[in-house]
Design a protein around this motif. Structure first.
Motif, PDB file in Angstrom:
ATOM      1  N   SER A   3      41.523  57.767  46.614  1.00  0.00           N
ATOM      2  CA  SER A   3      40.640  56.697  47.072  1.00  0.00           C
ATOM      3  C   SER A   3      39.274  56.742  46.401  1.00  0.00           C
ATOM      4  N   TYR A   4      39.062  57.710  45.507  1.00  0.00           N
ATOM      5  CA  TYR A   4      37.757  57.827  44.886  1.00  0.00           C
ATOM      6  C   TYR A   4      37.834  57.510  43.401  1.00  0.00           C
ATOM      7  N   LYS A  16      31.399  57.010  50.474  1.00  0.00           N
ATOM      8  CA  LYS A  16      31.685  56.956  51.903  1.00  0.00           C
ATOM      9  C   LYS A  16      33.150  56.632  52.170  1.00  0.00           C
ATOM     10  N   ASP A  17      33.813  55.961  51.214  1.00  0.00           N
ATOM     11  CA  ASP A  17      35.211  55.566  51.400  1.00  0.00           C
ATOM     12  C   ASP A  17      36.187  56.690  51.066  1.00  0.00           C
ATOM     13  N   MET A  18      35.695  57.748  50.483  1.00  0.00           N
ATOM     14  CA  MET A  18      36.554  58.852  50.050  1.00  0.00           C
ATOM     15  C   MET A  18      37.186  59.536  51.256  1.00  0.00           C
ATOM     16  N   LYS A  19      38.454  59.900  51.143  1.00  0.00           N
ATOM     17  CA  LYS A  19      39.139  60.625  52.198  1.00  0.00           C
ATOM     18  C   LYS A  19      38.604  62.063  52.257  1.00  0.00           C
ATOM     19  N   ASP A  45      43.429  61.507  58.271  1.00  0.00           N
ATOM     20  CA  ASP A  45      43.170  60.689  57.089  1.00  0.00           C
ATOM     21  C   ASP A  45      41.806  60.014  57.149  1.00  0.00           C
ATOM     22  N   ARG A  46      40.896  60.581  57.899  1.00  0.00           N
ATOM     23  CA  ARG A  46      39.571  59.968  58.024  1.00  0.00           C
ATOM     24  C   ARG A  46      38.854  59.945  56.676  1.00  0.00           C
ATOM     25  N   SER A  47      38.050  58.924  56.510  1.00  0.00           N
ATOM     26  CA  SER A  47      37.168  58.836  55.345  1.00  0.00           C
ATOM     27  C   SER A  47      35.867  59.557  55.674  1.00  0.00           C
ATOM     28  N   GLU A  49      32.919  58.243  55.743  1.00  0.00           N
ATOM     29  CA  GLU A  49      32.153  57.393  56.658  1.00  0.00           C
ATOM     30  C   GLU A  49      32.670  57.504  58.092  1.00  0.00           C
ATOM     31  N   GLU A  50      33.979  57.544  58.263  1.00  0.00           N
ATOM     32  CA  GLU A  50      34.565  57.634  59.599  1.00  0.00           C
ATOM     33  C   GLU A  50      34.223  58.969  60.259  1.00  0.00           C
ATOM     34  N   SER A  59      26.066  59.356  56.375  1.00  0.00           N
ATOM     35  CA  SER A  59      26.967  59.615  55.248  1.00  0.00           C
ATOM     36  C   SER A  59      26.182  60.045  54.013  1.00  0.00           C
TER      37      SER A  59
END
Length: 227
Positions: A3-4, A16-19, A45-47, A49-50, A59
């Motif tokens: 995801s990065y 911030k979107d990276m797992k 599987d949180r990112s 940001e999450e 973040s």
């Protein structure tokens, strides 16, 4: 699928979107950041940001700390941080101090004792005194930060004026990284063959761990906390 994104050198660009699992897979060097911010496993599987939202963290601050642990020449952009980030940064630094005093320094002290068992008395006394003096210096350094610098920052966060500026406080901020290299040189170059090799390797691992973590710690205080 990752995801990065990566840059032209194929280095990961933290976002911030990276797992979280991908961030840790990049390097286990970031694990102290999670531990000292008291982030509990499992992460699923949180990112980024999450997970930061779950713990009420910025973040930007979290990724800045991770980048410091991933890169040797990073220049933190403190303009991304807000006042509330200082509270979490202080909590992080307090946790780092506890790691040094409660875990790493006692482990090194035990390693020194194991290594010196096979040395003659004169060598043992010299090396043990060198380490004891250094450990005392580290503890005094950390105590100064706990009693002077951190309370000052807490007063600033509360909107109160401190008796001294943070710059004046940091003027007394001694560099405690260099002497670790002196200790490593003694272990690598000068102790006799009679000192057990396996125990020496274990001790060296702890000394490298202390040196590297202290260098990150100093960077966070000088380049992030002080500005």
């Amino acid at each position: 699928m990752k995801s990065y994104r990566t840059d032209t050198a194929m280095s990961a660009l933290l976002s911030k979107d990276m797992k979280i699992v991908e961030l840790i897979d990049l390097s286990c060097d970031v694990l102290p950041v999670f531990l000292r911010l008291d982030m509990q496993l499992p992460f699923g599987d949180r990112s980024v940001e999450e997970l930061c939202r779950q713990y009420g963290l910025s973040s930007d601050m979290f990724l800045m700390l991770c980048q410091i642990y991933l890169s040797a020449d990073v220049e933190p952009d403190v303009t991304l941080l807000e006042g509330e980030d200082l509270r979490h940064l202080l909590r992080y630094l307090h946790a780092s101090h506890r790691y040094y005093t409660d875990v790493l320094l006692p482990s090194i002290e035990s390693g020194v004792e194991r290594v010196l068992k096979a040395c003659d008395r004169k060598q043992s006394l010299i090396v043990r005194k060198f380490y004891d003096d250094y450990a005392d210096e580290v503890r005094a350094h950390l105590e100064y930060e706990e009693q002077v610098i951190f309370p000052y920052v807490e007063r600033v966060i509360a909107g109160l004026q401190g008796e001294v500026s943070i710059e004046q406080s940091m003027a007394n901020h001694s560099d405690i990284c260099d002497k670790v290299d002196d200790m490593k040189s003694i272990i690598i170059k000068y102790l006799p063959e009679s000192c057990p090799t396996a125990e020496r390797y274990e001790l060296l691992c702890d000394l490298f761990r202390l040196r590297d973590d202290l260098s990150k710690h100093t960077l966070i205080e000088v380049a992030v906390l002080t500005p």
